[in-house]
Design a protein around this motif. Structure first.
Motif, short mmCIF file in Angstrom:
data_model
loop_
_atom_site.label_atom_id
_atom_site.label_comp_id
_atom_site.label_asym_id
_atom_site.label_seq_id
_atom_site.Cartn_x
_atom_site.Cartn_y
_atom_site.Cartn_z
N VAL A 46 0.83 -1.21 0.00
CA VAL A 46 0.00 0.00 0.00
C VAL A 46 0.86 1.26 0.00
N TYR A 47 2.16 1.15 0.32
CA TYR A 47 2.97 2.35 0.55
C TYR A 47 3.52 2.93 -0.75
N ARG A 48 3.23 4.21 -0.93
CA ARG A 48 3.57 4.94 -2.15
C ARG A 48 5.08 5.03 -2.39
N VAL A 53 10.81 -1.93 -3.33
CA VAL A 53 11.12 -2.73 -2.14
C VAL A 53 9.98 -3.66 -1.78
N THR A 54 8.74 -3.24 -2.01
CA THR A 54 7.60 -4.09 -1.66
C THR A 54 7.07 -4.89 -2.84
N PRO A 74 0.96 7.31 2.23
CA PRO A 74 2.25 7.89 2.62
C PRO A 74 2.95 7.03 3.68
N THR A 75 4.26 7.13 3.72
CA THR A 75 5.06 6.37 4.68
C THR A 75 4.64 6.67 6.12
#
Length: 314
Positions: A46-48, A53-54, A74-75
């Motif tokens: 889900v992280y922009r 990395v994901t 956002p983180t």
């Protein structure tokens, strides 16, 4: 409304299994023959700031069919099972209204269980306990908090990584506030499904998976994972931000901050990924009604989904 009149739950397909087994590749193969939309069911994708990395689907992959809930957060923000279920239900309804089959892809078993069977009935946590737990975790560290959780709720601790501050904290909060382990609360989930879910599990063993995980980490580094982490740190220089707790993100952050060498970060990244995959295998093996397929299988899963969908839609 009588039992006879009750409408059938809407159909969805879930593609599950440990990290690195090619879940999205299988979903994209389904998209070649079926009118589907892929919905993310991975808590890290889900992280922009962390598409590499994901291992989020790239632009070419996302052009094959509609993709939802990837790379929007956002983180600094957090997501949990409750917020995921709310977002996923809205997306699934939209996908179904458009005449497509929702295919949920991801390895966060808790999110999928909560989506299909509802959330566990956990009680509200007093603000005083929230603040106390947050303060202790912040000052003593995540590893220490996870060791405490292992004593208070070993079943829940076994399911969460020590870096996952949000879930470790939640386990401590519930245990301290109620005297009952969070794992026991989750066992009280309703078993009446909200969706008619066909679940495909990618079957492998840790020995076969480990070289694939090592190769994937090398590909991520070649694709710019370090630069991605540097850019994310410039935008969100808070090591306690939820987005930094993910595997890969945490190890690269430690390297950026001079706490680990590049070699040490990569070795720890693989070690933690492998441990996470093992926990995922354990989780999904306990789930009922999973149709297990080999990671490289294509024709049989397609036939299975096609036949099931025909039956589900009458």
């Amino acid at each position: 409304m009588t039992m006879v009149d009750r409408p059938e739950p809407p159909p969805i397909v879930c593609v599950v299994g440990p990290t690195g087994t090619g879940k999205n590749r299988l979903a994209l193969h389904l998209a070649q023959s079926l009118d589907i939309a892929i919905v993310n069911a991975d808590s890290r994708q889900v992280y922009r700031d962390f598409p590499v990395v994901t291992a989020q689907p790239d632009a070419q992959e996302q052009s094959v069919c509609p993709h939802y809930l990837y790379g929007f957060l956002p983180t600094s923000d957090k997501v949990d099972a409750g917020s995921f279920v709310r977002m996923a239900r809205e997306v699934i309804a939209e996908v179904l209204d458009n005449g497509r089959l929702p295919v949920l892809v991801g390895g966060t078993g808790l999110y999928l269980r909560a989506l299909v069977h509802g959330l566990a009935p956990t009680p509200p946590i007093p603000e005083s306990i929230r603040k106390k737990v947050a303060s202790v975790v912040r000052h003593r560290g995540r590893q220490w908090a996870h060791r405490v959780l292992s004593r208070l709720d070993p079943e829940w601790a076994a399911k969460v990584h020590p870096n996952d501050r949000q879930r470790v904290t939640r386990g401590l909060e519930v245990r301290l506030a109620t005297g009952t382990p969070l794992s026991q609360w989750h066992r009280q989930q309703t078993r009446t499904p909200r969706y008619n879910a066909l679940t495909l599990g990618l079957d492998t063993d840790l020995a076969a998976l480990t070289p694939r995980l090592e190769s994937r980490i090398r590909r991520m580094l070649d694709a710019g994972a370090e630069d991605e982490a540097h850019r994310a740190w410039a935008r969100c220089p808070d090591p306690d931000a939820p987005g930094w707790t993910g595997i890969g993100c945490a190890e690269l952050l430690a390297m950026i901050r001079g706490q680990l060498s590049r070699e040490e970060a990569c070795r720890l990244w693989l070690q933690n990924t492998r441990a996470y995959a093992k926990r995922q295998m354990t989780w999904f093996r306990k789930e009922s009604e999973v149709f297990w397929v080999q990671p490289d299988a294509r024709q049989w899963p397609l036939e299975l989904v096609s036949d099931w969908l025909q039956s589900a839609r009458g």
